[in-house]
Design a protein around this motif. Structure first.
Motif, PDB file in Angstrom:
ATOM      1  N   LYS A   1       0.830  -1.206   0.000  1.00 34.01           N
ATOM      2  CA  LYS A   1       0.000   0.000   0.000  1.00 34.01           C
ATOM      3  C   LYS A   1       0.864   1.256   0.000  1.00 34.01           C
ATOM      4  CE  LYS A   1      -4.148  -1.898   2.143  1.00 34.01           C
ATOM      5  NZ  LYS A   1      -5.051  -1.832   3.309  1.00 34.01           N
ATOM      6  N   TYR A   2       1.955   1.235   0.782  1.00 35.59           N
ATOM      7  CA  TYR A   2       2.876   2.376   0.791  1.00 35.59           C
ATOM      8  C   TYR A   2       3.422   2.616  -0.612  1.00 35.59           C
ATOM      9  CZ  TYR A   2       7.399   4.625   0.820  1.00 35.59           C
ATOM     10  OH  TYR A   2       8.456   5.428   0.502  1.00 35.59           O
ATOM     11  N   ALA A   3       3.886   1.545  -1.245  1.00 33.18           N
ATOM     12  CA  ALA A   3       4.516   1.669  -2.561  1.00 33.18           C
ATOM     13  C   ALA A   3       3.553   2.256  -3.582  1.00 33.18           C
ATOM     14  CB  ALA A   3       5.023   0.305  -3.022  1.00 33.18           C
ATOM     15  N   ASN A   4       2.338   1.749  -3.603  1.00 35.51           N
ATOM     16  CA  ASN A   4       1.366   2.247  -4.578  1.00 35.51           C
ATOM     17  C   ASN A   4       1.031   3.712  -4.340  1.00 35.51           C
ATOM     18  OD1 ASN A   4       1.243  -0.157  -5.959  1.00 35.51           O
ATOM     19  ND2 ASN A   4      -0.521  -0.911  -4.824  1.00 35.51           N
ATOM     20  N   LYS A   5       0.772   4.071  -3.097  1.00 36.89           N
ATOM     21  CA  LYS A   5       0.399   5.454  -2.794  1.00 36.89           C
ATOM     22  C   LYS A   5       1.586   6.401  -2.999  1.00 36.89           C
ATOM     23  CE  LYS A   5      -3.872   4.912  -1.770  1.00 36.89           C
ATOM     24  NZ  LYS A   5      -4.936   5.536  -2.529  1.00 36.89           N
ATOM     25  N   ALA A   6       2.787   5.961  -2.652  1.00 32.02           N
ATOM     26  CA  ALA A   6       3.965   6.813  -2.824  1.00 32.02           C
ATOM     27  C   ALA A   6       4.232   7.073  -4.303  1.00 32.02           C
ATOM     28  CB  ALA A   6       5.184   6.172  -2.163  1.00 32.02           C
ATOM     29  N   LYS A   7       4.101   6.033  -5.130  1.00 34.02           N
ATOM     30  CA  LYS A   7       4.313   6.213  -6.568  1.00 34.02           C
ATOM     31  C   LYS A   7       3.298   7.199  -7.150  1.00 34.02           C
ATOM     32  CE  LYS A   7       6.267   1.648  -7.459  1.00 34.02           C
ATOM     33  NZ  LYS A   7       5.985   0.314  -8.027  1.00 34.02           N
ATOM     34  N   VAL A   8       2.039   7.040  -6.776  1.00 34.43           N
ATOM     35  CA  VAL A   8       1.000   7.952  -7.273  1.00 34.43           C
ATOM     36  C   VAL A   8       1.274   9.368  -6.781  1.00 34.43           C
ATOM     37  CG1 VAL A   8      -1.458   8.545  -7.057  1.00 34.43           C
ATOM     38  CG2 VAL A   8      -0.777   6.201  -7.565  1.00 34.43           C
ATOM     39  N   GLY A   9       1.616   9.496  -5.506  1.00 32.26           N
ATOM     40  CA  GLY A   9       1.891  10.812  -4.933  1.00 32.26           C
ATOM     41  C   GLY A   9       3.046  11.514  -5.605  1.00 32.26           C
ATOM     42  N   ILE A  10       4.095  10.777  -5.901  1.00 36.03           N
ATOM     43  CA  ILE A  10       5.290  11.370  -6.518  1.00 36.03           C
ATOM     44  C   ILE A  10       5.060  11.644  -8.001  1.00 36.03           C
ATOM     45  CG2 ILE A  10       7.682  10.877  -7.163  1.00 36.03           C
ATOM     46  CD1 ILE A  10       7.255  11.741  -4.213  1.00 36.03           C
ATOM     47  N   LEU A  11       4.498  10.679  -8.717  1.00 29.54           N
ATOM     48  CA  LEU A  11       4.331  10.840 -10.159  1.00 29.54           C
ATOM     49  C   LEU A  11       3.305  11.912 -10.532  1.00 29.54           C
ATOM     50  CD1 LEU A  11       4.508   7.140 -11.394  1.00 29.54           C
ATOM     51  CD2 LEU A  11       6.247   8.919 -11.630  1.00 29.54           C
ATOM     52  N   TYR A  12       2.216  11.988  -9.767  1.00 30.92           N
ATOM     53  CA  TYR A  12       1.136  12.914 -10.107  1.00 30.92           C
ATOM     54  C   TYR A  12       1.044  14.111  -9.171  1.00 30.92           C
ATOM     55  CZ  TYR A  12      -0.172   8.987 -13.018  1.00 30.92           C
ATOM     56  OH  TYR A  12      -0.151   7.979 -13.945  1.00 30.92           O
ATOM     57  N   GLY A  13       1.951  14.205  -8.219  1.00 31.56           N
ATOM     58  CA  GLY A  13       1.958  15.336  -7.303  1.00 31.56           C
ATOM     59  C   GLY A  13       0.739  15.398  -6.395  1.00 31.56           C
ATOM     60  N   GLU A  14       0.193  14.248  -6.032  1.00 29.76           N
ATOM     61  CA  GLU A  14      -0.983  14.201  -5.176  1.00 29.76           C
ATOM     62  C   GLU A  14      -0.560  14.157  -3.712  1.00 29.76           C
ATOM     63  OE1 GLU A  14      -3.705  11.108  -6.165  1.00 29.76           O
ATOM     64  OE2 GLU A  14      -3.845  11.724  -8.257  1.00 29.76           O
ATOM     65  N   GLN A  15      -0.808  15.224  -3.015  1.00 28.33           N
ATOM     66  CA  GLN A  15      -0.426  15.333  -1.607  1.00 28.33           C
ATOM     67  C   GLN A  15      -1.156  14.295  -0.753  1.00 28.33           C
ATOM     68  OE1 GLN A  15       1.984  17.553  -0.351  1.00 28.33           O
ATOM     69  NE2 GLN A  15       1.777  16.224   1.430  1.00 28.33           N
ATOM     70  N   ALA A  16      -2.439  14.066  -1.025  1.00 29.94           N
ATOM     71  CA  ALA A  16      -3.218  13.111  -0.227  1.00 29.94           C
ATOM     72  C   ALA A  16      -2.638  11.697  -0.337  1.00 29.94           C
ATOM     73  CB  ALA A  16      -4.677  13.121  -0.664  1.00 29.94           C
ATOM     74  N   SER A  17      -2.207  11.309  -1.534  1.00 28.40           N
ATOM     75  CA  SER A  17      -1.617   9.981  -1.724  1.00 28.40           C
ATOM     76  C   SER A  17      -0.299   9.866  -0.977  1.00 28.40           C
ATOM     77  CB  SER A  17      -1.388   9.694  -3.212  1.00 28.40           C
ATOM     78  OG  SER A  17      -2.609   9.574  -3.883  1.00 28.40           O
ATOM     79  N   LEU A  18       0.500  10.921  -1.029  1.00 27.98           N
ATOM     80  CA  LEU A  18       1.783  10.896  -0.314  1.00 27.98           C
ATOM     81  C   LEU A  18       1.549  10.860   1.195  1.00 27.98           C
ATOM     82  CD1 LEU A  18       4.767  10.776  -0.879  1.00 27.98           C
ATOM     83  CD2 LEU A  18       4.834  13.265  -0.836  1.00 27.98           C
ATOM     84  N   ASN A  19       0.548  11.591   1.668  1.00 28.60           N
ATOM     85  CA  ASN A  19       0.208  11.546   3.097  1.00 28.60           C
ATOM     86  C   ASN A  19      -0.205  10.143   3.516  1.00 28.60           C
ATOM     87  OD1 ASN A  19       0.692  14.281   3.296  1.00 28.60           O
ATOM     88  ND2 ASN A  19      -1.458  14.859   3.315  1.00 28.60           N
ATOM     89  N   GLU A  20      -1.033   9.512   2.701  1.00 26.50           N
ATOM     90  CA  GLU A  20      -1.473   8.150   3.008  1.00 26.50           C
ATOM     91  C   GLU A  20      -0.299   7.167   2.964  1.00 26.50           C
ATOM     92  OE1 GLU A  20      -4.886   4.980   1.601  1.00 26.50           O
ATOM     93  OE2 GLU A  20      -5.031   7.066   0.933  1.00 26.50           O
ATOM     94  N   ALA A  21       0.605   7.375   2.022  1.00 27.44           N
ATOM     95  CA  ALA A  21       1.791   6.516   1.925  1.00 27.44           C
ATOM     96  C   ALA A  21       2.635   6.626   3.194  1.00 27.44           C
ATOM     97  CB  ALA A  21       2.630   6.893   0.704  1.00 27.44           C
ATOM     98  N   MET A  22       2.820   7.842   3.667  1.00 30.39           N
ATOM     99  CA  MET A  22       3.613   8.025   4.879  1.00 30.39           C
ATOM    100  C   MET A  22       2.901   7.422   6.093  1.00 30.39           C
ATOM    101  SD  MET A  22       6.460   9.335   4.097  1.00 30.39           S
ATOM    102  CE  MET A  22       6.511   8.657   2.466  1.00 30.39           C
ATOM    103  N   GLY A  23       1.567   7.436   6.083  1.00 26.47           N
ATOM    104  CA  GLY A  23       0.808   6.784   7.151  1.00 26.47           C
ATOM    105  C   GLY A  23       1.038   5.279   7.155  1.00 26.47           C
ATOM    106  N   LYS A  24       1.089   4.687   5.967  1.00 25.62           N
ATOM    107  CA  LYS A  24       1.367   3.248   5.860  1.00 25.62           C
ATOM    108  C   LYS A  24       2.791   2.943   6.309  1.00 25.62           C
ATOM    109  CE  LYS A  24      -2.652   2.398   4.202  1.00 25.62           C
ATOM    110  NZ  LYS A  24      -3.686   2.013   5.151  1.00 25.62           N
ATOM    111  N   MET A  25       3.717   3.821   5.975  1.00 31.07           N
ATOM    112  CA  MET A  25       5.101   3.637   6.407  1.00 31.07           C
ATOM    113  C   MET A  25       5.190   3.696   7.936  1.00 31.07           C
ATOM    114  SD  MET A  25       8.324   3.258   5.463  1.00 31.07           S
ATOM    115  CE  MET A  25       8.512   3.854   3.823  1.00 31.07           C
ATOM    116  N   LYS A  26       4.455   4.631   8.531  1.00 26.97           N
ATOM    117  CA  LYS A  26       4.429   4.746   9.994  1.00 26.97           C
ATOM    118  C   LYS A  26       3.892   3.461  10.607  1.00 26.97           C
ATOM    119  CE  LYS A  26       0.908   6.160  11.984  1.00 26.97           C
ATOM    120  NZ  LYS A  26       0.251   5.310  12.941  1.00 26.97           N
ATOM    121  N   SER A  27       2.814   2.925  10.034  1.00 30.01           N
ATOM    122  CA  SER A  27       2.220   1.690  10.547  1.00 30.01           C
ATOM    123  C   SER A  27       3.182   0.516  10.411  1.00 30.01           C
ATOM    124  CB  SER A  27       0.923   1.376   9.803  1.00 30.01           C
ATOM    125  OG  SER A  27      -0.030   2.376  10.040  1.00 30.01           O
ATOM    126  N   LEU A  28       3.929   0.479   9.322  1.00 28.65           N
ATOM    127  CA  LEU A  28       4.913  -0.582   9.121  1.00 28.65           C
ATOM    128  C   LEU A  28       5.995  -0.536  10.196  1.00 28.65           C
ATOM    129  CD1 LEU A  28       6.078  -2.874   7.306  1.00 28.65           C
ATOM    130  CD2 LEU A  28       7.333  -1.086   6.118  1.00 28.65           C
TER     131      LEU A  28
END
Length: 157
Positions: A100-127
């Motif tokens: 989930k982190y990988a998918n959201k981080a890729k979307v956040g970085i490639l498309y500049g979506e702040q919400a996706s990057l925030n969610e990715a960092m949340g998954k990283m925190k949970s990991l």
């Protein structure tokens, strides 16, 4: 009493973090490795689940194999199946978080979506929280084992 200045009550200017191209490339590369590790974790989970049912069935149908495993055979095939399934879950959950982190981080970085990057960092925190809890449990078990061994040796001696 101390007087409160009006300037102390005013909110300070919010400082925003800047995600540079270098940081973006690091996050994207991390996401690629997380995808790889997640897929390996999913495959390992699948093998453990299949192995859980196969090993238990083989142990109950082949007494010679049961004798070769020693103490493990005394627990029974159901216990072996449950232990394998627990290991499978212990590997599946962090793999899912990484995926989930990988998918959201890729979307956040490639498309500049702040919400996706925030969610990715949340998954990283949970990991990291998951692995922190697992580490605390393992260290606690080591301490209990060492203390038990010391107390057991002193009671015998």
């Amino acid at each position: 009493m101390e007087e409160i200045n009006e300037t102390q009550l005013e909110p300070k200017e919010e400082q925003l973090l800047t995600v540079t191209e270098e940081i973006r490339s690091y996050i994207y590369e991390t996401a690629k490795w997380a995808s790889f590790l997640a897929i390996v974790g999913f495959v390992l989970t699948g093998l453990l689940v299949v192995g859980a049912f196969m090993f238990g069935a083989i142990m109950s149908s082949n007494p010679d194999l049961a004798l070769m495993t020693g103490e493990l055979a005394k627990a029974g095939s159901a216990v072996i199946t449950v232990v394998f399934l627990l290991y499978a879950f212990a590997i599946f959950y962090p793999s899912l978080l990484m995926f989930k982190y990988a998918n959201k981080a890729k979307v956040g970085i490639l498309y500049g979506e702040q919400a996706s990057l925030n969610e990715a960092m949340g998954k990283m925190k949970s990991l990291f929280k998951y692995w922190g809890i697992i580490t605390i449990i393992i260290i606690s078990l080591y301490v209990i084992t060492i203390v038990g061994a010391i107390l057991g040796n002193s009671a015998v001696g």
